[in-house]
Design an enzyme around this catalytic site. Structure first.
Site, PDB file in Angstrom:
ATOM      1  CB  CYS B 163      -0.965  -0.039   1.171  1.00 61.29           C
ATOM      2  SG  CYS B 163      -1.957  -1.533   1.122  1.00 61.29           S
ATOM      3  CG  HIS B 303      -1.461   4.666   4.993  1.00 63.75           C
ATOM      4  ND1 HIS B 303      -1.382   4.497   3.637  1.00 63.75           N
ATOM      5  CD2 HIS B 303      -1.687   3.435   5.523  1.00 63.75           C
ATOM      6  CE1 HIS B 303      -1.533   3.212   3.345  1.00 63.75           C
ATOM      7  NE2 HIS B 303      -1.724   2.542   4.465  1.00 63.75           N
ATOM      8  CD  GLU B 314      -1.194   8.127   8.993  1.00 64.90           C
ATOM      9  OE1 GLU B 314      -2.209   7.415   8.860  1.00 64.90           O
ATOM     10  OE2 GLU B 314      -0.733   8.834   8.081  1.00 64.90           O
ATOM     11  CE  LYS B 332      -5.302   4.502   1.966  1.00 65.90           C
ATOM     12  NZ  LYS B 332      -4.322   5.484   2.476  1.00 65.90           N
ATOM     13  CG  HIS B 337      -6.430   1.003   1.261  1.00 64.97           C
ATOM     14  ND1 HIS B 337      -5.474   1.602   0.473  1.00 64.97           N
ATOM     15  CD2 HIS B 337      -5.759   0.369   2.262  1.00 64.97           C
ATOM     16  CE1 HIS B 337      -4.277   1.325   0.956  1.00 64.97           C
ATOM     17  NE2 HIS B 337      -4.418   0.593   2.045  1.00 64.97           N
ATOM     18  CG  PHE B 396       0.152  -5.753   4.383  1.00 65.60           C
ATOM     19  CD1 PHE B 396      -0.200  -5.066   5.534  1.00 65.60           C
ATOM     20  CD2 PHE B 396      -0.810  -6.563   3.783  1.00 65.60           C
ATOM     21  CE1 PHE B 396      -1.469  -5.172   6.071  1.00 65.60           C
ATOM     22  CE2 PHE B 396      -2.085  -6.671   4.320  1.00 65.60           C
ATOM     23  CZ  PHE B 396      -2.415  -5.973   5.460  1.00 65.60           C
TER      24      PHE B 396
END
Lengths: 79, 408
Positions: B163, B303, B314, B332, B337, B396
């Site tokens: 991502c 994010h 975050e 998002k 996403h 990831f």
């Protein structure tokens, strides 16, 4: 099946697979030089033709099928 | 040291919010959601039956024969790239192809092609498998197609960092220009994996929202009721250009790509570091690279994917790395996403926020998490002067990428 019917069937496949205008498909036309069919599209044409006409077209025959007429003759002989 | 300045001169996108940048940006400022119910038969058996699907299907935009040879992720990358190319006014600019590069990645790649061809293999045998299978599923496919169509010869690269892909691809583009390997780079990301297998995989991780009855309310970063991300599809491409090159041809400049920070956690394959150590380092590096002060970063496109753990980690990282002054948003909440395209779409939103002086809203933020200790443009857009802004992306694998954009 007549030669014209086979040509018309090939024209349908060529339009679907490679975007060839059916009006351009004639027995004297070369797949690569006249109709712009590249090698990967030719593979698709062969597989679709096997399905449509109920024939087998082995890889070592494909190299002999330079023109639409060559393909029509091969399919005519097999079917 | 006299470092090369890099600016953004073109933007292109096709997203769940619109078929181009303008319509996507309008939808964001209006606070619209791109999520909807999956009505396909295959969705019935899934625990997750919502997604943010493209607003405009590529099928109507590209030649039918060409579409046979393109994975959906490749098709939409091409659409976004052509938009960006035209937007930058590069079509008849006489740009030397050997000075044009591409850096376009995907998080998952041509998985839908792989699965569709496997279905054909199982049902009809190997001879029926399409001869276009490999170029359709290879992870460098989207970048290669963009490079092919625009004639890029300075190098075509495909980053893969889950991502964080879109943002890392942009950071690589910045490096290419700074290193003198290209004058112009098309950089960004693409993703199109709305298919039962990827959905089942993410759902098995319990990473996705199961708010199936309320798709438009399912993506809700920082809200107490958040229960996972909503999968989106789309592509975003930026034209990055050496500032002097852009000035010489009188190009319109959206913003400066002032700096980038890339780190890796070295902690876990999917869990973010609990104190956000890698994210903090990425943000700090980006700010240092951009040669701006923390206080100059007044806006962050976070994010924040709407997962219970990640959103709060975050916040902690941003407080540590920046302080408590920036105004945050999580777009998002509207786009879903976009995985490998997320960093590209969110860079576009960050750039337009700077240009227009407006932070797009975070929708569905009805009941903020107690840990949300930073200011968020909740539920409606906020107008403010934005000289510099940050875009975060994490993936990831422990990938952290932060980008700093400033007013040109």
């Amino acid at each position: 099946m007549t030669r014209d019917e086979i040509t018309a069937g090939l024209a349908e496949i060529l339009e679907e697979v490679a975007g060839v205008n059916p009006d351009d498909v004639a027995e004297g036309k070369s797949f690569t030089d006249d109709l712009d069919v590249d090698s990967l599209s030719m593979v698709e044409v062969v597989v679709a033709a096997e399905e449509k006409f109920g024939v087998k077209i082995p890889d070592n025959e494909v190299q002999n099928l330079k023109t639409v007429g060559d393909a029509v003759s091969y399919i005519e002989a097999q079917s | 040291m006299n470092r090369t300045d890099v600016v953004v001169t073109g933007l292109g996108a096709t997203t769940p919010l619109g078929g181009d940048v303008a319509s996507t940006w309008d939808a964001m400022l209006a606070g619209r959601s791109g999520a909807s119910a999956l009505t396909q038969e295959w969705a019935e058996q899934l625990p997750v039956r919502i997604a943010a699907q493209l607003a405009v299907d590529p099928a109507g935009l590209l030649d039918r024969v060409k579409l046979r040879r393109l994975d959906r992720s490749e098709a939409i990358a091409l659409i976004a790239a052509h938009q960006a190319w035209a937007d930058a006014g590069l079509a008849d600019s006489g740009l030397d192809p050997e000075r044009l590069g591409v850096s376009v990645g995907s998080g998952i790649g041509g998985a839908v092609t792989l699965l569709a061809q496997d279905d054909i293999l199982e049902a009809s045998g190997p001879r029926r498998v399409s001869p276009h299978t490999v170029p359709m599923l290879m992870p460098n496919g989207p970048a290669a197609w963009v490079g092919l169509e625009l004639g890029a010869q300075a190098g075509v690269h495909s980053v893969a960092s889950a991502c964080a892909t879109g943002a890392e691809a942009i950071a690589l583009g910045l490096d290419m220009i700074r290193a003198g390997r290209a004058d112009v780079v098309l950089a960004g990301g693409t993703e199109a994996v709305i298919h039962p297998l990827p959905i089942a995989g993410f759902a098995s991780m319990r990473a996705m929202s199961t708010r199936n009855d309320e798709p438009e309310r399912a993506s809700r970063p920082w809200d107490k009721g958040r229960d996972g991300f909503v999968l989106g599809e789309g592509a975003g491409i930026l034209v990055l250009e050496r500032a002097e090159h852009a000035a010489a041809r009188g190009a319109r400049v959206y913003a400066r790509l002032a700096g980038a920070g890339i780190t890796s956690d070295g902690y876990d394959i999917v869990q973010p570091h609990p104190e956000g150590a890698g994210a903090i380092r990425a943000i700090s590096k980006a700010i240092a690279d951009a040669e701006v002060a923390k206080l100059d970063i007044v806006h962050v496109n976070a994010h924040a994917t709407s997962t219970p753990v990640g959103d709060m980690a975050e916040i902690t990282a941003l407080r540590t790395a920046l302080g408590d002054h920036p105004v945050l948003t999580a777009t998002k909440s509207m786009s879903g996403h976009l995985l490998g395209a997320a960093g590209a779409l969110e860079s576009i939103a960050t750039i337009l926020a700077i240009r227009d002086g407006v932070v797009p809203p975070t929708i569905n933020l009805d009941d903020p998490d107690d840990g949300l200790t930073l200011d968020v443009a909740a539920n409606k857009a906020r107008h403010m002067d934005i000289p510099a802004a940050l875009n975060n992306s994490f993936g990831f694998g422990g990938h952290n990428v932060a980008l700093v954009f400033t007013r040109a």
